[in-house]
Design a protein around this motif. Structure first.
Motif, PDB file in Angstrom:
ATOM      1  N   VAL A  12      16.497  -2.671  13.597  1.00 24.33           N
ATOM      2  CA  VAL A  12      16.791  -4.076  13.290  1.00 24.33           C
ATOM      3  C   VAL A  12      15.609  -4.960  13.666  1.00 24.33           C
ATOM      4  CG1 VAL A  12      18.229  -6.045  13.912  1.00 24.33           C
ATOM      5  CG2 VAL A  12      19.296  -3.853  13.424  1.00 24.33           C
ATOM      6  N   VAL A  13      15.083  -4.755  14.861  1.00 17.72           N
ATOM      7  CA  VAL A  13      13.931  -5.554  15.290  1.00 17.72           C
ATOM      8  C   VAL A  13      12.713  -5.229  14.440  1.00 17.72           C
ATOM      9  CG1 VAL A  13      12.369  -6.059  17.214  1.00 17.72           C
ATOM     10  CG2 VAL A  13      14.807  -5.794  17.640  1.00 17.72           C
ATOM     11  N   SER A  14      12.634  -4.003  13.944  1.00 19.97           N
ATOM     12  CA  SER A  14      11.500  -3.629  13.098  1.00 19.97           C
ATOM     13  C   SER A  14      11.463  -4.462  11.819  1.00 19.97           C
ATOM     14  CB  SER A  14      11.561  -2.133  12.743  1.00 19.97           C
ATOM     15  OG  SER A  14      12.530  -1.873  11.733  1.00 19.97           O
ATOM     16  N   ALA A  15      12.612  -4.979  11.403  1.00 22.01           N
ATOM     17  CA  ALA A  15      12.642  -5.838  10.218  1.00 22.01           C
ATOM     18  C   ALA A  15      11.856  -7.115  10.484  1.00 22.01           C
ATOM     19  CB  ALA A  15      14.077  -6.176   9.847  1.00 22.01           C
ATOM     20  N   VAL A  16      12.034  -7.666  11.673  1.00 23.43           N
ATOM     21  CA  VAL A  16      11.305  -8.882  12.041  1.00 23.43           C
ATOM     22  C   VAL A  16       9.817  -8.561  12.177  1.00 23.43           C
ATOM     23  CG1 VAL A  16      11.072 -10.717  13.751  1.00 23.43           C
ATOM     24  CG2 VAL A  16      13.332  -9.763  13.252  1.00 23.43           C
ATOM     25  N   GLY A  17       9.533  -7.451  12.882  1.00 25.36           N
ATOM     26  CA  GLY A  17       8.140  -7.055  13.061  1.00 25.36           C
ATOM     27  C   GLY A  17       7.449  -6.758  11.745  1.00 25.36           C
ATOM     28  N   GLY A  18       8.155  -6.082  10.844  1.00 24.08           N
ATOM     29  CA  GLY A  18       7.573  -5.744   9.558  1.00 24.08           C
ATOM     30  C   GLY A  18       7.290  -6.969   8.708  1.00 24.08           C
ATOM     31  N   ALA A  19       8.229  -7.914   8.711  1.00 22.50           N
ATOM     32  CA  ALA A  19       8.036  -9.132   7.932  1.00 22.50           C
ATOM     33  C   ALA A  19       6.871  -9.954   8.474  1.00 22.50           C
ATOM     34  CB  ALA A  19       9.320  -9.956   7.950  1.00 22.50           C
ATOM     35  N   LEU A  20       6.795 -10.070   9.799  1.00 20.98           N
ATOM     36  CA  LEU A  20       5.701 -10.820  10.413  1.00 20.98           C
ATOM     37  C   LEU A  20       4.360 -10.130  10.186  1.00 20.98           C
ATOM     38  CD1 LEU A  20       7.319 -11.914  13.809  1.00 20.98           C
ATOM     39  CD2 LEU A  20       6.932 -13.312  11.765  1.00 20.98           C
ATOM     40  N   ALA A  21       4.359  -8.794  10.268  1.00 20.64           N
ATOM     41  CA  ALA A  21       3.123  -8.044  10.026  1.00 20.64           C
ATOM     42  C   ALA A  21       2.657  -8.229   8.585  1.00 20.64           C
ATOM     43  CB  ALA A  21       3.332  -6.564  10.326  1.00 20.64           C
ATOM     44  N   GLY A  22       3.618  -8.312   7.659  1.00 18.52           N
ATOM     45  CA  GLY A  22       3.255  -8.544   6.270  1.00 18.52           C
ATOM     46  C   GLY A  22       2.565  -9.884   6.074  1.00 18.52           C
ATOM     47  N   ILE A  23       3.084 -10.910   6.714  1.00 16.62           N
ATOM     48  CA  ILE A  23       2.452 -12.230   6.635  1.00 16.62           C
ATOM     49  C   ILE A  23       1.064 -12.191   7.266  1.00 16.62           C
ATOM     50  CG2 ILE A  23       2.570 -14.600   7.491  1.00 16.62           C
ATOM     51  CD1 ILE A  23       5.519 -14.557   7.073  1.00 16.62           C
ATOM     52  N   LEU A  24       0.958 -11.529   8.429  1.00 24.68           N
ATOM     53  CA  LEU A  24      -0.345 -11.392   9.086  1.00 24.68           C
ATOM     54  C   LEU A  24      -1.344 -10.686   8.172  1.00 24.68           C
ATOM     55  CD1 LEU A  24       0.298 -10.387  12.818  1.00 24.68           C
ATOM     56  CD2 LEU A  24      -0.818 -12.457  11.959  1.00 24.68           C
ATOM     57  N   VAL A  60      15.724  -2.912  25.613  1.00 25.44           N
ATOM     58  CA  VAL A  60      14.778  -4.009  25.413  1.00 25.44           C
ATOM     59  C   VAL A  60      13.398  -3.461  25.041  1.00 25.44           C
ATOM     60  CG1 VAL A  60      13.519  -5.876  26.546  1.00 25.44           C
ATOM     61  CG2 VAL A  60      15.982  -5.634  26.910  1.00 25.44           C
ATOM     62  N   CYS A  61      12.935  -2.445  25.768  1.00 22.94           N
ATOM     63  CA  CYS A  61      11.619  -1.853  25.481  1.00 22.94           C
ATOM     64  C   CYS A  61      11.592  -1.220  24.099  1.00 22.94           C
ATOM     65  CB  CYS A  61      11.274  -0.799  26.540  1.00 22.94           C
ATOM     66  SG  CYS A  61      10.923  -1.468  28.171  1.00 22.94           S
ATOM     67  N   ARG A  62      12.682  -0.576  23.733  1.00 21.08           N
ATOM     68  CA  ARG A  62      12.750   0.061  22.421  1.00 21.08           C
ATOM     69  C   ARG A  62      12.765  -0.995  21.312  1.00 21.08           C
ATOM     70  NH1 ARG A  62      11.168   4.986  20.509  1.00 21.08           N
ATOM     71  NH2 ARG A  62      12.266   5.407  18.575  1.00 21.08           N
ATOM     72  N   ALA A  63      13.439  -2.110  21.579  1.00 19.13           N
ATOM     73  CA  ALA A  63      13.455  -3.196  20.603  1.00 19.13           C
ATOM     74  C   ALA A  63      12.050  -3.754  20.395  1.00 19.13           C
ATOM     75  CB  ALA A  63      14.392  -4.302  21.071  1.00 19.13           C
ATOM     76  N   LEU A  64      11.308  -3.946  21.481  1.00 25.57           N
ATOM     77  CA  LEU A  64       9.945  -4.462  21.383  1.00 25.57           C
ATOM     78  C   LEU A  64       9.027  -3.463  20.686  1.00 25.57           C
ATOM     79  CD1 LEU A  64       9.658  -6.143  24.893  1.00 25.57           C
ATOM     80  CD2 LEU A  64       9.908  -7.280  22.672  1.00 25.57           C
ATOM     81  N   GLN A  65       9.300  -2.163  20.895  1.00 26.78           N
ATOM     82  CA  GLN A  65       8.542  -1.140  20.181  1.00 26.78           C
ATOM     83  C   GLN A  65       8.741  -1.307  18.682  1.00 26.78           C
ATOM     84  OE1 GLN A  65       9.870   1.684  18.419  1.00 26.78           O
ATOM     85  NE2 GLN A  65       8.197   3.154  18.417  1.00 26.78           N
ATOM     86  N   GLY A  66       9.944  -1.766  18.294  1.00 29.88           N
ATOM     87  CA  GLY A  66      10.268  -1.946  16.896  1.00 29.88           C
ATOM     88  C   GLY A  66       9.388  -2.958  16.181  1.00 29.88           C
ATOM     89  N   PHE A  67       8.849  -3.949  16.931  1.00 31.63           N
ATOM     90  CA  PHE A  67       7.960  -4.929  16.298  1.00 31.63           C
ATOM     91  C   PHE A  67       6.766  -4.244  15.666  1.00 31.63           C
ATOM     92  CE2 PHE A  67      10.062  -8.264  18.874  1.00 31.63           C
ATOM     93  CZ  PHE A  67      10.182  -9.242  17.904  1.00 31.63           C
ATOM     94  N   GLY A  68       6.120  -3.356  16.418  1.00 33.69           N
ATOM     95  CA  GLY A  68       4.963  -2.646  15.881  1.00 33.69           C
ATOM     96  C   GLY A  68       5.355  -1.581  14.886  1.00 33.69           C
ATOM     97  N   PHE A  69       6.426  -0.857  15.183  1.00 38.20           N
ATOM     98  CA  PHE A  69       6.916   0.204  14.314  1.00 38.20           C
ATOM     99  C   PHE A  69       7.232  -0.326  12.920  1.00 38.20           C
ATOM    100  CE2 PHE A  69      10.861   2.279  12.734  1.00 38.20           C
ATOM    101  CZ  PHE A  69      10.337   3.521  12.440  1.00 38.20           C
ATOM    102  N   GLY A  70       7.803  -1.503  12.855  1.00 37.51           N
ATOM    103  CA  GLY A  70       8.200  -2.062  11.569  1.00 37.51           C
ATOM    104  C   GLY A  70       7.031  -2.445  10.692  1.00 37.51           C
TER     105      GLY A  70
END
Length: 425
Positions: free
Chosen positions: A78-90, A125-135
């Motif tokens: 779920v968090v990877s969705a946010v990370g993936g979308a933000l990474a796409g904009i970046l 929490v750590c796994r969720a934060l990992q999701g930012f990069g994973f996504g």
């Protein structure tokens, strides 16, 4: 929609023919980009699978039921969705390579942090934060390579990038087999997460040797590449965004259900040891690796949509057969692991090219990052649903629900155009 594409320099003229002609056609800079994207995705896979492979040990250590352990996967996705979308904009704003490095560093740091978690809540929490990069890693890496690849061979080129997932999965299973064989279970799962520091070495290579495709860099420098969420929901792209997200939801819901629960199924319901589980997963992963490569070729020959339709149906059938093998028929379970891995991976081979071709350069990162990862986030609830149902249905019975995801993918394809052979705009 225009159909311009960057022309290769004289020292980067395409090669000709042969099974690796697509690799020669990338040119020197494109091959270095391929190496960076392949390595990033392989290590992304490695860091992801540290959790599913360690779930039994983590559940025992913290006293969790199946639903609680599955929630760790769902939170990541779920968090990877946010990370993936933000990474796409970046990727659209600062460039593909810089965004790729940020995603790799992020998932590496927080994977290691998982190994130090003192409580279940901290681990989540750590796994969720990992999701930012994973996504973000896959979407950024796929776009980077897609913008170097020719329209004719983009499917097999991106399919080869996808095969890195199987390579990372295999490495994770190898390390898991060794670590859990020699280290006490209560410590072994922590060691698995600590090995997630490996991607830091890749960042050095990317920084020194990888660069964006010239035309994409030029467009961004001229101010043409300014990705935003609103752009992909405008009238001309809304249909593509909606159905591409639905497609991603179905395919990834089915895939992550299997990736999350097959190791637990093999250990708890088939009674396999750590070494035995690793052996069975070897067949599954071998099938996955060849599936990615084959699916990439078929994506160029049959078209993006037909390739996905074909393997969605075959994946659903494989799940139903695999989860209804009679008790004691573990040899048959071993054999069927190969076609299961083959089909559920071949369906992904066309994703990198298909999603890249649905969006223009200015919002390609945003569009691909959003649709792929939003689909992953919604589809992520299926593994948790399976986890809760497994307490009453058994893991094998609940796993069969993964077939529903593939049915949804077939429906979504009716709303998307065929893009095979399309130049990137």
């Amino acid at each position: 929609m225009s159909t311009t594409q960057a022309q290769p320099r004289q020292d980067e003229l395409p090669g000709s023919g042969g099974p690796f002609g697509w690799l020669r056609d990338l040119g020197p800079r494109g091959r270095r980009a391929f190496g960076g994207a392949f390595g990033g995705y392989a290590l992304d896979s490695y860091d992801y699978f540290t959790l599913p492979l360690s779930m039994v040990a983590i559940g025992a250590y913290f006293g969790l039921d199946h639903g609680q352990t599955a929630l760790l996967t769902t939170v990541t996705l779920v968090v990877s969705a946010v990370g993936g979308a933000l990474a796409g904009i970046l990727a659209d704003r600062i460039g593909r390579v810089k965004a790729l490095m940020i995603t790799v560093i992020t998932y590496a740091v927080f994977t290691v942090a998982c190994g130090f978690a003192p409580t279940y809540e901290t681990l989540m929490v750590c796994r969720a934060l990992q999701g930012f990069g994973f996504g973000g890693e896959w979407a950024v890496g796929a776009i980077l390579v897609a913008e170097y690849a020719s329209a004719k061979e983009r499917g097999r080129t991106l399919g080869a990038v996808q095969s890195a997932w199987a390579a990372g999965w295999a490495l994770a299973v190898l390390v898991y087999t060794l670590v859990f064989h020699y280290v006490d279970q209560d410590t072994a799962w922590r060691v698995m997460f600590w090995t997630g520091a490996l991607p830091a070495l890749l960042v050095i290579y990317i920084r020194r040797h990888v660069s964006d495709a010239p035309e994409a860099a030029e467009r961004r420098a001229s101010g043409a590449g300014r990705g935003s969420f609103t752009a992909i929901f405008k009238k001309d792209l809304l249909r593509a965004t909606f159905f591409a997200t639905l497609l991603s939801t179905g395919v990834q819901g089915g895939y992550y259900t299997l990736a999350t629960w097959v190791p637990t199924y093999l250990k708890t319901e088939r009674g396999l040891t750590v070494v035995g589980t690793g052996g069975y997963l070897t067949f599954l992963i071998s099938g996955a690796f060849l599936g990615y490569l084959t699916g990439g070729v078929l994506s160029d020959r049959l078209g993006r949509k037909r390739n996905i339709q074909l393997f969605a149906v075959l994946s659903a059938l494989c799940i139903l057969v695999y989860t209804h093998i009679p008790s004691g028929a573990n040899t048959l379970l071993l054999v069927l692991g190969f076609p299961l891995g083959f089909c559920m991976s071949a369906i992904f081979s066309g994703f990198g090219s298909f999603l890249s071709e649905l969006y223009p350069t200015a919002v390609r990162g945003t569009g691909q990052g959003f649709t792929y990862n939003s689909g992953r986030a919604v589809g992520a609830f299926l593994p948790t649903f399976v986890g809760y149902l497994s307490d009453s249905w058994g893991v094998g019975g609940a796993l069969a629900l993964g077939a529903v995801g593939y049915a949804l993918a077939v429906v979504a394809l009716f709303g998307l155009p065929e893009t095979r052979g399309q130049e990137l705009t």
